[in-house]
Design an enzyme around this catalytic site. Sequence first.
Site, short mmCIF file in Angstrom:
data_model
loop_
_atom_site.label_atom_id
_atom_site.label_comp_id
_atom_site.label_asym_id
_atom_site.label_seq_id
_atom_site.Cartn_x
_atom_site.Cartn_y
_atom_site.Cartn_z
N HIS A 249 0.85 -1.18 0.00
CA HIS A 249 0.00 0.00 0.00
C HIS A 249 0.88 1.23 0.00
O HIS A 249 1.92 1.27 0.68
CB HIS A 249 -0.92 0.01 1.23
N ASP A 300 -7.83 -5.25 0.45
CA ASP A 300 -8.47 -6.12 -0.53
C ASP A 300 -8.23 -7.60 -0.27
O ASP A 300 -9.03 -8.45 -0.67
CB ASP A 300 -7.95 -5.80 -1.94
#
Length: 367
Positions: A249, A300
Site C-alpha cells: 500500500h 483487498d
Amino acid sequence: MELPKGLAGVVVDQTKVSSTKNAILTYAGYPIKELKNAPFEEVVFLLWHTRLPNADELKDFRKLLVSQMALPYETVQLMARIAREPQHPMSILRTTVSLLGTTNDVERDDPPRILAKMLTAIAAIIRIRNDKPIKHARKNWGVVENFIYLFSGKRPTAEQVSMFNTVMVLHADHEFNASTFTARVVASTKSDYYSCLTAAVCALKGPLHGGANEQVFKMLETIRETGQDPVQYVERRIASGQKIMGFGHRVYKDGDPRAAILREIARKIAHETGNDPYFVLQERIRDYMFKKTHLHPNVDYYTALIYHCFNLDRQTFTTMFAACRTAGWLAHIIEQQAEGCPIRPSSEYVGQTNRHYLADKEENSID
C-alpha cells in the site's frame, strides 16, 4: 519540475472527512480501530457531519436511510434489461448510477436518499444477474441487515450483520484515493451528485483500485482448482514480473490497519462456512510474501474471502466496495462543493516545441 509518480505524497487540498496521516486511518479524527464495531449508520453520519450523532439523531438517521431503500419503478424496469447483459457488474453499476440520475429526481441532491438507492441498486444488480426476484427492505431492520437481505435473499444472523458492518465501516472512506479524488474533481464543477458518483464508479472499476479484491480471489481459485503449491505459484508470478494483488500500500508501509481487522473476520467466517482451505492458502501466501518482499496484505486481500463466504460471485466484489465507499464519496462531494472552486491543476509539457504547420506541411508534401 519533478513530480512523484502518481502524485504520491502531494497535498492537493484540505479535508475534514478522513486522514491517513502517519499511516493511521481516522474518520473525522476518530481512529478506525475505535470505530470498527460502530453501527454503519453512525459512521456515515460522522463522515457527513464530522461529529457523532446523539441517540435520537442516530435513530432518526437509520429510519430515514431505510425508508429510502426502494428504487423508482422506471429504474427497476430498465435495470431488469441491462443487468442481464454479459458485461462486468461494475459496467452495469456505472450505467445504473447514471440511470438513477434520470429517474430519481436529480433536482434533489439528497445524500441519505442517494446512499440508500445506491445500496439497493447494487443488491438488485446481484439479484437480477442470479435470476432472483428483487427483495424489499424491512423498515424495522438496520441498513446493514437490510443490505445483506437485499443481495442474498435471506435474513442474516446477528453475527453476520456484525461482521459485514465492520467490513462496510472499514471501506467507508480513505482520504483522497483515486475514486474519491475523481468524485471531488467532478464535484468541484458543481455537477450533480449522480455525475460525481458515476465518475467515482468508473475509477473504482480499475484492477489497481477497487478491482483488486476480485483479482485476489481469482488467484485463490486458480491455485485450488489447479492443485498448485501457493508458494510456487506466487514465485512464478513474481519471476515473470506480475503483480500479486492484495499486497502493499502506498500509505501503509508497515501494514494496512484495516487488513489486520479483516484478517480475523476472514478466519472466523471461513471456518463457519467451510472455507478454511482458502484461508490456509491466504496465510501461506501472506507468510511467503512478507519473507520475500516485506509487503503486507492490504484491505483487498481478506475482503475477497469474506465476500466469497457471503456467497457472492467474485465479479460482484467491487460492487460491494462501491456500496461501502459511497458513504465516503458523498462526504467528499458535499465538502468539495462547499469550496466553490473548480479543480484545475497545471501540467508540464514535455513534447516537441518550435514546430511550424506550413513548413512541416511543405516538407512532408509529395511531389
